[in-house]
Motif scaffolding. Structure first.
Motif, PDB file in Angstrom:
ATOM      1  N   PHE A 230     -54.277 -22.401 -38.084  1.00  0.00           N
ATOM      2  CA  PHE A 230     -53.646 -23.507 -37.533  1.00  0.00           C
ATOM      3  C   PHE A 230     -52.820 -24.003 -38.487  1.00  0.00           C
ATOM      4  O   PHE A 230     -52.536 -23.481 -39.516  1.00  0.00           O
ATOM      5  N   ASP A 231     -51.687 -24.894 -38.153  1.00  0.00           N
ATOM      6  CA  ASP A 231     -50.842 -25.774 -38.955  1.00  0.00           C
ATOM      7  C   ASP A 231     -51.591 -26.788 -39.471  1.00  0.00           C
ATOM      8  O   ASP A 231     -51.861 -27.812 -38.607  1.00  0.00           O
ATOM      9  N   LEU A 232     -51.138 -27.026 -40.645  1.00  0.00           N
ATOM     10  CA  LEU A 232     -51.719 -28.465 -41.426  1.00  0.00           C
ATOM     11  C   LEU A 232     -50.488 -29.104 -42.236  1.00  0.00           C
ATOM     12  O   LEU A 232     -50.367 -28.460 -43.106  1.00  0.00           O
ATOM     13  N   ASN A 233     -50.108 -30.079 -41.354  1.00  0.00           N
ATOM     14  CA  ASN A 233     -48.883 -30.547 -42.108  1.00  0.00           C
ATOM     15  C   ASN A 233     -47.809 -29.851 -42.392  1.00  0.00           C
ATOM     16  O   ASN A 233     -46.969 -29.813 -43.623  1.00  0.00           O
ATOM     17  N   GLY A 234     -47.397 -28.803 -41.554  1.00  0.00           N
ATOM     18  CA  GLY A 234     -46.441 -28.052 -41.708  1.00  0.00           C
ATOM     19  C   GLY A 234     -46.566 -26.839 -42.575  1.00  0.00           C
ATOM     20  O   GLY A 234     -45.764 -25.992 -42.702  1.00  0.00           O
ATOM     21  N   ALA A 235     -47.945 -26.764 -42.995  1.00  0.00           N
ATOM     22  CA  ALA A 235     -48.167 -25.456 -43.775  1.00  0.00           C
ATOM     23  C   ALA A 235     -49.021 -24.553 -43.138  1.00  0.00           C
ATOM     24  O   ALA A 235     -50.097 -25.171 -42.331  1.00  0.00           O
ATOM     25  N   LYS A 236     -48.976 -23.435 -43.108  1.00  0.00           N
ATOM     26  CA  LYS A 236     -49.955 -22.437 -42.456  1.00  0.00           C
ATOM     27  C   LYS A 236     -51.358 -22.532 -43.393  1.00  0.00           C
ATOM     28  O   LYS A 236     -51.370 -22.327 -44.444  1.00  0.00           O
ATOM     29  N   ALA A 237     -52.481 -22.716 -42.527  1.00  0.00           N
ATOM     30  CA  ALA A 237     -53.649 -22.875 -43.034  1.00  0.00           C
ATOM     31  C   ALA A 237     -54.688 -22.203 -42.162  1.00  0.00           C
ATOM     32  O   ALA A 237     -54.486 -21.699 -41.086  1.00  0.00           O
ATOM     33  N   HIS A 238     -55.677 -21.861 -42.886  1.00  0.00           N
ATOM     34  CA  HIS A 238     -56.997 -21.298 -42.138  1.00  0.00           C
ATOM     35  C   HIS A 238     -58.309 -21.651 -42.804  1.00  0.00           C
ATOM     36  O   HIS A 238     -58.409 -21.961 -44.208  1.00  0.00           O
ATOM     37  N   LEU A 239     -59.234 -21.771 -42.154  1.00  0.00           N
ATOM     38  CA  LEU A 239     -60.749 -21.647 -42.536  1.00  0.00           C
ATOM     39  C   LEU A 239     -61.556 -20.539 -42.054  1.00  0.00           C
ATOM     40  O   LEU A 239     -61.103 -19.819 -41.025  1.00  0.00           O
ATOM     41  N   GLU A 240     -62.379 -19.997 -42.636  1.00  0.00           N
ATOM     42  CA  GLU A 240     -63.226 -18.974 -42.340  1.00  0.00           C
ATOM     43  C   GLU A 240     -64.615 -19.244 -42.399  1.00  0.00           C
ATOM     44  O   GLU A 240     -65.300 -20.127 -43.456  1.00  0.00           O
ATOM     45  N   ALA A 241     -65.547 -18.721 -41.905  1.00  0.00           N
ATOM     46  CA  ALA A 241     -67.214 -18.636 -41.884  1.00  0.00           C
ATOM     47  C   ALA A 241     -67.635 -17.116 -41.812  1.00  0.00           C
ATOM     48  O   ALA A 241     -67.107 -16.410 -40.946  1.00  0.00           O
ATOM     49  N   SER A 242     -68.460 -16.893 -42.572  1.00  0.00           N
ATOM     50  CA  SER A 242     -69.282 -15.464 -42.469  1.00  0.00           C
ATOM     51  C   SER A 242     -70.544 -15.525 -42.851  1.00  0.00           C
ATOM     52  O   SER A 242     -70.825 -16.576 -43.486  1.00  0.00           O
ATOM     53  N   TRP A 243     -71.380 -14.837 -42.188  1.00  0.00           N
ATOM     54  CA  TRP A 243     -72.621 -14.736 -42.656  1.00  0.00           C
ATOM     55  C   TRP A 243     -73.441 -13.307 -42.223  1.00  0.00           C
ATOM     56  O   TRP A 243     -72.723 -12.543 -41.468  1.00  0.00           O
ATOM     57  N   ASP A 244     -74.617 -12.885 -42.799  1.00  0.00           N
ATOM     58  CA  ASP A 244     -75.009 -11.547 -42.627  1.00  0.00           C
ATOM     59  C   ASP A 244     -76.084 -11.832 -41.528  1.00  0.00           C
ATOM     60  O   ASP A 244     -76.714 -12.722 -41.282  1.00  0.00           O
ATOM     61  N   VAL A 245     -76.171 -10.579 -40.575  1.00  0.00           N
ATOM     62  CA  VAL A 245     -76.769 -10.360 -39.682  1.00  0.00           C
ATOM     63  C   VAL A 245     -77.684  -9.226 -39.712  1.00  0.00           C
ATOM     64  O   VAL A 245     -77.311  -8.234 -40.276  1.00  0.00           O
ATOM     65  N   TYR A 246     -79.050  -9.207 -39.457  1.00  0.00           N
ATOM     66  CA  TYR A 246     -79.884  -8.435 -39.780  1.00  0.00           C
ATOM     67  C   TYR A 246     -80.707  -7.932 -38.516  1.00  0.00           C
ATOM     68  O   TYR A 246     -81.328  -8.706 -38.030  1.00  0.00           O
ATOM     69  N   VAL A 247     -80.565  -6.574 -38.065  1.00  0.00           N
ATOM     70  CA  VAL A 247     -80.758  -6.350 -36.728  1.00  0.00           C
ATOM     71  C   VAL A 247     -82.124  -5.156 -36.736  1.00  0.00           C
ATOM     72  O   VAL A 247     -82.037  -4.507 -37.648  1.00  0.00           O
ATOM     73  N   SER A 248     -83.275  -5.711 -36.027  1.00  0.00           N
ATOM     74  CA  SER A 248     -84.486  -4.753 -36.103  1.00  0.00           C
ATOM     75  C   SER A 248     -84.458  -4.171 -34.725  1.00  0.00           C
ATOM     76  O   SER A 248     -84.358  -4.758 -33.519  1.00  0.00           O
ATOM     77  N   SER A 249     -85.137  -3.091 -34.808  1.00  0.00           N
ATOM     78  CA  SER A 249     -85.546  -2.325 -33.608  1.00  0.00           C
ATOM     79  C   SER A 249     -86.955  -2.384 -33.650  1.00  0.00           C
ATOM     80  O   SER A 249     -87.642  -2.463 -34.553  1.00  0.00           O
ATOM     81  N   ARG A 250     -87.453  -1.972 -32.484  1.00  0.00           N
ATOM     82  CA  ARG A 250     -89.110  -1.605 -32.415  1.00  0.00           C
ATOM     83  C   ARG A 250     -89.608  -0.636 -33.422  1.00  0.00           C
ATOM     84  O   ARG A 250     -90.705  -0.928 -33.814  1.00  0.00           O
ATOM     85  N   GLY A 251     -88.964   0.245 -33.883  1.00  0.00           N
ATOM     86  CA  GLY A 251     -89.430   1.025 -34.958  1.00  0.00           C
ATOM     87  C   GLY A 251     -88.932   0.673 -36.314  1.00  0.00           C
ATOM     88  O   GLY A 251     -89.216   1.473 -37.413  1.00  0.00           O
ATOM     89  N   ALA A 252     -88.130  -0.171 -36.335  1.00  0.00           N
ATOM     90  CA  ALA A 252     -87.539  -0.545 -37.797  1.00  0.00           C
ATOM     91  C   ALA A 252     -87.425  -1.960 -37.982  1.00  0.00           C
ATOM     92  O   ALA A 252     -86.306  -2.404 -37.157  1.00  0.00           O
ATOM     93  N   MET A 253     -88.066  -2.655 -38.872  1.00  0.00           N
ATOM     94  CA  MET A 253     -87.516  -4.106 -39.284  1.00  0.00           C
ATOM     95  C   MET A 253     -86.757  -4.186 -40.315  1.00  0.00           C
ATOM     96  O   MET A 253     -87.087  -3.483 -41.430  1.00  0.00           O
ATOM     97  N   VAL A 254     -85.516  -5.089 -40.165  1.00  0.00           N
ATOM     98  CA  VAL A 254     -84.920  -5.339 -41.491  1.00  0.00           C
ATOM     99  C   VAL A 254     -84.857  -6.649 -41.813  1.00  0.00           C
ATOM    100  O   VAL A 254     -84.395  -7.576 -40.954  1.00  0.00           O
ATOM    101  N   LEU A 255     -85.252  -7.029 -43.294  1.00  0.00           N
ATOM    102  CA  LEU A 255     -85.128  -8.182 -43.613  1.00  0.00           C
ATOM    103  C   LEU A 255     -84.230  -8.751 -44.433  1.00  0.00           C
ATOM    104  O   LEU A 255     -83.563  -7.334 -45.072  1.00  0.00           O
TER     105      LEU A 255
END
Length: 418
Positions: A230-255
């Protein structure tokens, strides 16, 4: 909280309970310091945007003498990461006020305008010494390309879930408070050490502007990231968020990586935050609210769970940290199955079950566990299972003992390990 010392760098301690208790001190080696002289630390309103457009908020300012003899004043600007409580110092440790520099005190006048007062203590011919007042801009301390904004935009993302099953879908949405005409970019990355089958992506994402659908694809882990530009007072700016996701299946649990055995058995360091959403896969303290509060404990060799005193403070459950009771015996791994949840001790893997007895129902630990239903809004839960044609609940009995019975008990809280 920052403090003076004689160790060559400024020290600080953290509090997670509004100042009731404090961590051991840590030296911040970024803040080299003459020692044994007053330091000044203040919060700073607004935010800074660097030359790459990254927004730095939660600002603090520090002033202190750098070299021996209480000389050469520095002013540093830092940004506190709210997720980790760590400070990134944004400007170089250049000397701002050469010469004698003692007992400084900072203030923010308005926007990026700052002021400082300090003792110079350079004797003059008439025997007097000066107290110096100086004004400057935050941007005077930064390099080329920096800008300041009194308004601080903030990025919020809904449903930042950590655990997914294969083919499970989660609807995500993002919003920036304090900015208009925001462009969103969503990505899924494979982190180093990804465990997904044949290196296939563990998750996929379909996005349209501020909304996205996250789907578990293969057992493994992935990192979800959203960037808001986005634009912030005429300056190009950005925010970001990230997080880890752990996907499990019936035969494999991922913690999560942090829940490895060496982590679970390590010294307790962080709070166990009360879970409002139903658990999926994770390690929890199980807290009952009777008799001042108790957490479920796996007494080594015992056939039934025991309990230890505990309490809830600042939206977190506190384990026993006296070293008399191993932390692994206080925490429980809760796994979602197709029909409900299993609950097992981290210490020895024994599972929690409810069985019918001669005088009612028994809460037991063994190789075979019950399938539990966990329900409830907010942090108060009911934990139940079916025995024969009866619905039986985990509850609390005399002196805070964990028991099983047909009376619904909605005062079980689950503290998710940090």
């Amino acid at each position: 909280m920052y403090s003076r010392n004689s160790a060559g760098s400024i020290s600080y301690a953290d509090s997670f309970d509004n100042g009731q208790t404090w961590s051991a001190y840590t030296l911040d080696t970024e803040l080299q310091y003459t020692g044994n002289c007053m330091v000044s630390f203040i919060n700073v309103d607004g935010c800074l945007v660097d030359a790459q457009g990254r927004v730095w908020s939660n600002l603090i300012a520090a002033s202190y003498p750098k070299t021996s003899g209480r000389r050469d004043g520095e002013v540093r600007i830092g940004s506190i990461d709210a997720a980790t409580n760590k400070v990134t110092w944004l400007n170089a440790n250049d000397i701002k006020f050469p010469g004698r520099f003692l007992y400084s005190c900072l203030t923010q006048i308005d926007g990026d305008k700052m002021a400082i007062v300090y003792e110079q203590q350079e004797p003059k011919s008439d025997g007097t010494q000066d107290v110096i007042f100086n004004q400057f801009s935050l941007l005077d301390l930064m390099g080329e390309g920096w800008s300041y904004s009194a308004a601080t935009p903030a990025l919020a993302v809904s449903n930042m879930v950590e655990a997914l099953d294969v083919d499970e879908e989660i609807e995500l949405s993002a919003a920036v408070d304090g900015a208009d005409a925001v462009e969103y970019t969503w990505t899924v990355e494979q982190p180093a050490g990804n465990d997904s089958t044949d290196s296939a992506p563990a998750a996929k994402i379909d996005a349209a502007g501020a909304s996205a659908t996250l789907t578990g694809a293969n057992a493994g882990k992935a990192r979800v990231k959203v960037v808001a530009a986005f634009d912030l007072n005429g300056a190009k700016a950005h925010l970001e968020a990230s997080w880890d996701v752990y996907v499990s299946s019936r035969g494999a649990m991922v913690l999560p990586d942090r829940l490895g055995a060496h982590e679970v058995n390590a010294t307790y360091e962080a709070p166990y935050t009360l879970a409002t959403q139903l658990p999926k896969h994770g390690v929890y303290l199980i807290h009952g609210q009777e008799d001042g509060g108790r957490i479920m404990y796996n007494l080594p060799g015992g056939g039934a769970p025991d309990r230890l005193r505990s309490s809830i403070s600042n939206n977190a459950v506190t384990p026993d940290t006296s070293s008399k009771f191993p932390i692994a015996n206080q925490v429980w791994k809760i796994d979602r199955t197709g029909d409900g949840y299993t609950i097992a001790s981290v210490a020895d893997g024994r599972k929690l079950s409810i069985t019918a007895g001669d005088n009612g129902f028994n809460l037991e630990l063994g190789d075979t566990g019950s399938i539990f239903t966990i329900e409830g809004e907010g942090t108060a839960k009911t934990v139940s299972t079916t025995v024969g044609d009866k619905t039986v609940y985990i509850g609390m009995g005399a002196k805070g003992a964990f028991v099983a019975g047909e009376t619904p008990y909605n005062k079980i809280s689950l503290g998710l390990g940090a």
